[in-house]
Design an enzyme around this catalytic site. Structure first.
Site, PDB file in Angstrom:
ATOM      1  N   SER A 135       0.857  -1.204   0.000  1.00 28.22           N
ATOM      2  CA  SER A 135       0.000   0.000   0.000  1.00 28.22           C
ATOM      3  C   SER A 135       0.881   1.238   0.000  1.00 28.22           C
ATOM      4  CB  SER A 135      -0.863   0.012   1.266  1.00 28.22           C
ATOM      5  OG  SER A 135      -1.604   1.201   1.365  1.00 28.22           O
ATOM      6  N   TYR A 147      -2.934  -0.239  10.622  1.00 26.31           N
ATOM      7  CA  TYR A 147      -3.105  -0.865   9.298  1.00 26.31           C
ATOM      8  C   TYR A 147      -1.853  -0.607   8.452  1.00 26.31           C
ATOM      9  CZ  TYR A 147      -4.397  -1.222   4.383  1.00 26.31           C
ATOM     10  OH  TYR A 147      -4.390  -1.524   3.043  1.00 26.31           O
TER      11      TYR A 147
HETATM   12  N1  LIG Z   1      -8.791  -0.198  -1.481  1.00 24.50           N
HETATM   13  C1  LIG Z   1      -7.687   0.492  -1.217  1.00 24.50           C
HETATM   14  O1  LIG Z   1      -7.676   1.748  -1.185  1.00 24.50           O
HETATM   15  C2  LIG Z   1      -6.388  -0.229  -0.997  1.00 24.50           C
HETATM   16  C3  LIG Z   1      -5.197   0.502  -1.085  1.00 24.50           C
HETATM   17  C4  LIG Z   1      -3.984  -0.143  -0.881  1.00 24.50           C
HETATM   18  C5  LIG Z   1      -3.960  -1.486  -0.596  1.00 24.50           C
HETATM   19  N2  LIG Z   1      -5.141  -2.184  -0.503  1.00 24.50           N
HETATM   20  C6  LIG Z   1      -5.067  -3.612  -0.208  1.00 24.50           C
HETATM   21  O2  LIG Z   1      -5.607  -4.291  -1.320  1.00 24.50           O
HETATM   22  C7  LIG Z   1      -5.956  -5.617  -0.928  1.00 24.50           C
HETATM   23  C8  LIG Z   1      -7.309  -5.958  -1.520  1.00 24.50           C
HETATM   24  O3  LIG Z   1      -8.281  -5.070  -0.977  1.00 24.50           O
HETATM   25  P1  LIG Z   1      -9.443  -4.423  -1.840  1.00 24.50           P
HETATM   26  O4  LIG Z   1      -9.256  -2.956  -1.821  1.00 24.50           O
HETATM   27  O5  LIG Z   1      -9.579  -5.118  -3.129  1.00 24.50           O
HETATM   28  O6  LIG Z   1     -10.696  -4.688  -0.847  1.00 24.50           O
HETATM   29  P2  LIG Z   1     -11.891  -5.729  -0.883  1.00 24.50           P
HETATM   30  O7  LIG Z   1     -12.698  -5.526  -2.122  1.00 24.50           O
HETATM   31  O8  LIG Z   1     -12.524  -5.581   0.452  1.00 24.50           O
HETATM   32  O9  LIG Z   1     -11.170  -7.159  -1.001  1.00 24.50           O
HETATM   33  C9  LIG Z   1     -10.593  -7.807   0.096  1.00 24.50           C
HETATM   34  C10 LIG Z   1     -10.411  -9.273  -0.293  1.00 24.50           C
HETATM   35  O10 LIG Z   1      -9.713  -9.951   0.747  1.00 24.50           O
HETATM   36  C11 LIG Z   1     -10.415 -11.150   1.018  1.00 24.50           C
HETATM   37  N3  LIG Z   1     -10.191 -11.587   2.389  1.00 24.50           N
HETATM   38  C12 LIG Z   1     -10.331 -10.881   3.521  1.00 24.50           C
HETATM   39  N4  LIG Z   1     -10.072 -11.652   4.584  1.00 24.50           N
HETATM   40  C13 LIG Z   1      -9.779 -12.886   4.111  1.00 24.50           C
HETATM   41  C14 LIG Z   1      -9.452 -14.124   4.718  1.00 24.50           C
HETATM   42  N5  LIG Z   1      -9.363 -14.255   6.057  1.00 24.50           N
HETATM   43  N6  LIG Z   1      -9.207 -15.188   3.926  1.00 24.50           N
HETATM   44  C15 LIG Z   1      -9.301 -15.087   2.571  1.00 24.50           C
HETATM   45  N7  LIG Z   1      -9.606 -13.935   1.932  1.00 24.50           N
HETATM   46  C16 LIG Z   1      -9.846 -12.860   2.710  1.00 24.50           C
HETATM   47  C17 LIG Z   1     -11.880 -10.816   0.757  1.00 24.50           C
HETATM   48  O11 LIG Z   1     -12.603 -11.998   0.459  1.00 24.50           O
HETATM   49  P3  LIG Z   1     -13.629 -12.752   1.443  1.00 24.50           P
HETATM   50  O12 LIG Z   1     -14.240 -11.724   2.334  1.00 24.50           O
HETATM   51  O13 LIG Z   1     -14.560 -13.391   0.460  1.00 24.50           O
HETATM   52  O14 LIG Z   1     -12.782 -13.753   2.154  1.00 24.50           O
HETATM   53  C18 LIG Z   1     -11.761  -9.966  -0.492  1.00 24.50           C
HETATM   54  O15 LIG Z   1     -11.692 -10.773  -1.646  1.00 24.50           O
HETATM   55  C19 LIG Z   1      -5.878  -5.629   0.603  1.00 24.50           C
HETATM   56  O16 LIG Z   1      -4.657  -6.241   0.988  1.00 24.50           O
HETATM   57  C20 LIG Z   1      -5.860  -4.147   0.969  1.00 24.50           C
HETATM   58  O17 LIG Z   1      -5.191  -3.915   2.188  1.00 24.50           O
HETATM   59  C21 LIG Z   1      -6.348  -1.583  -0.704  1.00 24.50           C
END
Ligand SMILES: NC(=O)c1ccc[n+]([C@@H]2O[C@H](COP(=O)([O-])OP(=O)(O)OC[C@H]3O[C@@H](n4cnc5c(N)ncnc54)[C@H](OP(=O)(O)O)[C@@H]3O)[C@@H](O)[C@H]2O)c1
Length: 223
Positions: A135, A147
């Site tokens: 991130s 976080y």
């Molecule tokens: N959105 C942002 O601004 C942003 C910025 C920088 C980095 N990120 C990072 O990007 C990554 C993806 O996030 P996103 O933004 O795409 O959010 P998201 O749409 O909420 O996706 C999160 C994913 O993680 C999965 N997940 C959560 N807990 C899990 C577990 N215990 N076991 C297996 N899968 C799990 C969820 O699937 P299930 O709930 O179906 O398990 C979902 O597919 C994360 O690492 C987040 O920290 C996000």
């Protein structure tokens, strides 16, 4: 031969967008997340080169079984994307909930380690590629962010793994997005990055010439 990518957090946001982009680019994709209905629907949308593998990244056993099912179905594993992650409902060291910190660390840190542990033997065979979602919050300080500190771990580990994997012809990349419009946030963020932007970055790293170890891609919304 068709290459295979294993993705954690494939049920929504960045992981689902990367699955669609990789499939469109000719990769087989193995979709891992807890929401079985969502990954099965995505696998059905993507066709026979996609496999839905329900599981939890906080359970090493789930990941080991899923990687075994992936290599069994597709004949090997060329890349793994440790992408599953969560944020915190209540930020702050004094205000925050220590139980929520434990779940955060289990998913954002242990989940990445378990994904690497499960995937590395197959990746070594393929001289493959490990990609992690870090991130912007893992490369600059944000006041009091717990976080963000989990993402500093991801950035540190990714750099260390890039040095280790280079010894056997493997590569490791950390993707560092700023704010992305996904279910990570309760409200829509239409003026921020789109998950497709992050998927583009993952595909760039995966498709780079083998001489080019793309260590980090940092992308920020312009607004
Ligand atoms: N959105 C942002 O601004 C942003 C910025 C920088 C980095 N990120 C990072 O990007 C990554 C993806 O996030 P996103 O933004 O795409 O959010 P998201 O749409 O909420 O996706 C999160 C994913 O993680 C999965 N997940 C959560 N807990 C899990 C577990 N215990 N076991 C297996 N899968 C799990 C969820 O699937 P299930 O709930 O179906 O398990 C979902 O597919 C994360 O690492 C987040 O920290 C996000």
């Amino acid at each position: 031969m068709t290459k295979t990518l294993f993705i954690t957090g494939a049920s929504s946001g960045i992981g689902a967008a990367t699955a669609r982009a990789a499939a469109a680019n000719g990769w087989n994709v193995a979709l891992f997340a807890r929401s079985q209905d969502k990954i099965e629907a995505l696998a059905a949308e993507l066709g026979e080169g996609a496999l839905a593998l329900p599981g939890d990244v906080t359970r090493l056993d789930d990941l080991e079984k899923a990687v075994a099912a992936t290599t069994e179905a597709f004949g090997g594993l060329d890349a793994a994307f440790a992408n599953a992650g969560k944020g915190l409902d209540t930020p702050g060291t004094v205000e925050g909930d220590p139980e929520e910190w434990r779940r955060l660390v289990d998913i954002n840190i242990m989940g990445v380690l378990y994904t690497a542990r499960a995937a590395l033997p197959a990746l070594k065979t393929a001289k493959g590629h490990l990609v992690m979602t870090g991130s912007a919050a893992g490369r600059r300080h944000i006041p009091g962010s717990i976080y963000g500190a989990t993402k500093w771990f991801v950035h540190g580990y990714a750099g260390n793994m890039a040095d280790e994997m280079r010894d056997w012809g493997g590569r490791c990349t950390v993707i560092a997005p700023g704010m992305v419009d996904t279910a990570f946030f309760d409200e829509a963020k239409p003026d921020k990055l789109h998950p497709d932007d992050v998927a583009d970055a993952v595909l760039h790293a995966l498709n780079a010439d083998p001489r080019n170890g793309v260590r980090e891609i940092f992308l920020m919304p312009q607004s």
